[in-house]
Design an enzyme around this catalytic site. Structure first.
Site, mmCIF file in Angstrom:
data_model
loop_
_atom_site.group_PDB
_atom_site.id
_atom_site.type_symbol
_atom_site.label_atom_id
_atom_site.label_comp_id
_atom_site.label_asym_id
_atom_site.label_seq_id
_atom_site.Cartn_x
_atom_site.Cartn_y
_atom_site.Cartn_z
ATOM 1 N N CYS B 137 0.814 -1.224 0.000
ATOM 2 C CA CYS B 137 0.000 0.000 0.000
ATOM 3 C C CYS B 137 0.843 1.267 0.000
ATOM 4 O O CYS B 137 0.301 2.376 0.062
ATOM 5 C CB CYS B 137 -0.981 -0.025 1.168
ATOM 6 N N HIS B 270 -1.478 7.788 6.582
ATOM 7 C CA HIS B 270 -2.062 6.642 5.871
ATOM 8 C C HIS B 270 -3.471 6.412 6.433
ATOM 9 O O HIS B 270 -4.410 6.257 5.675
ATOM 10 C CB HIS B 270 -1.156 5.435 6.081
ATOM 11 N N HIS B 305 -9.673 3.029 1.158
ATOM 12 C CA HIS B 305 -8.248 2.738 1.004
ATOM 13 C C HIS B 305 -8.024 2.334 -0.457
ATOM 14 O O HIS B 305 -8.387 1.227 -0.860
ATOM 15 C CB HIS B 305 -7.853 1.601 1.953
#
Lengths: 218, 379
Positions: B137, B270, B305
């Site tokens: 990610c 994040h 996300h």
């Protein structure tokens, strides 16, 4: 900055070994690298090795040999600022197929986390980072030629820009793999970056590459 | 800092709110979330039925989701200099090709190989060659870091970072198997957060050396002033509770930018909404920024996300925040977790002065990235 290869570990269809140490094991007629006793390859036991996907197991073997060849005693407890850059033409395709086929065959009602975690192209590198305590940058890269030399160049730029003092670079294809440790240090130099890049250009013939690295070592 | 400055001369995004940063920015300020029930596959077996998807995509159609996203992002090739070095950031790329092949027997599962997607994207953008960068990610923030490094070193003077990932059954079922999904929309940094919401999108960031950008008379949106990457070397799916990987990445980025930590005006985290990620990040922020709190936000309550796209999208949002001197709210935040109190806010926060921002990302196997972003003209 002059960059050097400090060590190299390899796995081919016929054997596995280290170049600077001039050490190898031949598998023989019926064997594969997975039949080689683990203590021959790893300085410390690798937790859950048998549960890892094939790409992770082969990558761990090549990385272990590369670190040993460079004289680095790695351990998950004693972490080191070493990066890792890996490539491979299929990425995580085999793990992708294993995961999704299992999910479909289970009626799309059961998905297995222990298969899913290997479906990232960087998963095998992550396993290597965990088992050898590598805390530097971690990247899977691939170009249109699936070139090993391109991964080496990425590793070189990570050393050159100060992201990590040492970076592993290599490639895993099925049960074949080759990893080099690159740094700006001149101890235990196997060959220069340029010499390594020239050897790694072209098709991924591990046995031929090992012979060329052995010649470069002199 | 030695070498060439890496500046951002163009950027664009596709999010569930539409094309361009404007609708995304507006939605953030209005505290809207695009996380809604998924209709493109059955979700009955999963522990959530929500995701942030881009309307109008044809799932398992002729083209992959990500190519449909990228065709919207690059309507004409001429947008990109032909000599740009392409860095393509993704985690699962065209995995929908594999889904179809396994589920129906039609097509080639290998069509999802990333080198093939790279060839398609380079053709779409009108550039040659390039490279895929995949780091879980953190993929697109890692690609931006690589691009900035290539420019600083003089290896290239123009780098195009393209990021993409789609919401597919493969990915959704996988995150569900990890018990990583919140039943409701993700609530980053909230005391009652229980997981993430998956999202999809695409983004590009065109980087140039400052010299080339000025010579070509291009407007400069900001500078990638520093970057750091470090791994926890701890666990495949869980971040280190000591935050040491992210701390190392942040300190590396600050050093790379020759930037004092007190110059960082805000942090784009994040902020996935999982218990452990958000706690790990707050641990790192509190460890590095010892002089006191500064605004921290996550956009994942709004856009989900977006996986490999997350870093690039968050850099583009942070650029906007730098320009507006306005930190967007953390959407879906009701009651901040104890460790995040005084740092995160459910409301926009105005900044008096802000010369630099930090963008952080983290991913599977403990990968961490940190990017120091500066407004252009900042010393």
């Amino acid at each position: 900055m002059k960059l050097l290869v400090n060590g190299m570990g390899w796995v081919s269809a016929r054997g596995c070994g280290m170049v600077a140490a001039d050490w190898s094991v031949a598998f023989g007629d019926a064997g594969t690298v997975l039949s080689v006793p683990r203590e021959t390859i790893f300085l410390q036991p690798v937790k859950n090795f048998g549960r890892l996907d094939l790409a992770s197991r082969i990558t761990l073997i090549a990385v272990s040999l590369a670190l040993r060849d460079a004289g680095i005693e790695s351990s998950p407890r004693h972490k080191r600022n070493i990066g890792i850059v890996g490539t491979g033409s299929d990425g995580s395709l085999a793990a992708d197929i294993d995961y999704y086929r299992d999910y479909v065959e289970n009626g799309r009602r059961l998905s297995r986390a222990n298969l899913f975690i290997y479906t990232l192209p960087s998963s095998s590198l992550g396993e290597a980072a965990i088992h050898f305590g590598l805390t530097g940058p971690l990247l899977y890269t691939v170009d249109q030629e699936c070139s090993t030399a391109a991964a080496l160049q990425v590793a070189a730029s990570l050393v050159a820009d100060g992201s990590a003092p040492r970076v592993l670079a290599g490639r895993t294809e099925g049960e074949r793999a080759l990893y080099l440790l690159l740094s700006g240090e001149d101890e235990r130099a196997l060959c220069t970056l340029d010499a390594a890049a020239a050897i790694l250009t072209g098709s991924f013939d591990v046995d031929a590459m090992v012979e060329e690295f052995a010649r470069a070592r002199g | 800092m030695n070498g060439h400055r890496a500046v951002i001369v163009q950027a664009d995004v596709i999010t569930p709110f539409g094309k361009g940063i404007d609708p995304c920015w507006q939605a953030l300020l209005e505290k809207r979330s695009a996380v809604t029930p998924v209709s493109r596959f059955a979700t009955g077996a999963f522990n959530s039925d929500l995701a942030a998807t881009v309307p109008g995509l044809d799932y398992l159609g002729e083209k992959s989701l990500v190519m449909q996203l990228l065709e919207r992002l690059f309507p004409v090739q001429a947008m990109v200099p032909a000599d740009a070095h392409l860095l393509l950031a993704t985690i699962k790329g065209e995995i929908d090709y594999l889904e179809r092949s396994i589920a129906t027997g039609a097509g080639d599962a290998g069509e999802c190989r990333l080198d093939r997607l790279l060839a398609r994207v380079s053709g779409l953008c009108g550039v040659r060659g390039g490279m895929v960068v995949s780091a879980a990610c953190t993929s697109s923030s890692a690609a931006v870091a690589r691009g900035a490094s290539l420019i600083r070193s003089g290896a290239f003077d123009c780098v195009l970072v393209v990021a993409c990932d789609g919401v597919t059954e493969f990915i959704y079922s996988g995150f569900s198997s990890l018990m990583a999904l919140d039943r409701g929309p993700a609530r980053p940094f909230d005391s009652s957060r229980t997981g993430l919401s998956i999202g999809e999108g695409a983004a590009f960031i065109l980087l140039m050396s400052e010299g080339r950008a000025l010579a070509e008379g291009r407007g400069v949106l900001g500078e990638i002033a520093g970057w750091g990457m470090a791994d926890d070397a701890n666990h495949m799916t869980g971040p280190s509770r000591e935050s040491e990987g992210l701390i190392a990445a942040i300190n590396g980025a600050l050093a790379c930018a020759d930037c004092d930590r007190d110059d960082i005006g805000f942090i784009s985290a994040h902020g996935t909404g999982t218990v452990y990620n958000d706690a790990m990040e707050m641990g790192a922020f509190r460890s590095v920024f010892t002089a006191g709190s500064r605004p921290v936000y996550s956009i994942k309550g709004a856009v989900g996300h977006t996986m490999g796209t997350a870093g690039a999208l968050e850099i583009v949002v942070a650029l906007r925040a730098l320009r507006e001197k306005l930190v967007p709210p953390t959407v879906n935040l009701a009651e901040p977790g104890e460790d995040a109190r005084g740092w995160v806010s459910p409301d926009p926060v105005e900044l008096r002065e802000c010369t630099a921002a930090l963008v952080t990302n983290a991913g599977f196997s403990g990968i961490n990235t940190a990017i120091v972003l500066k407004g252009y003209g900042t010393p």
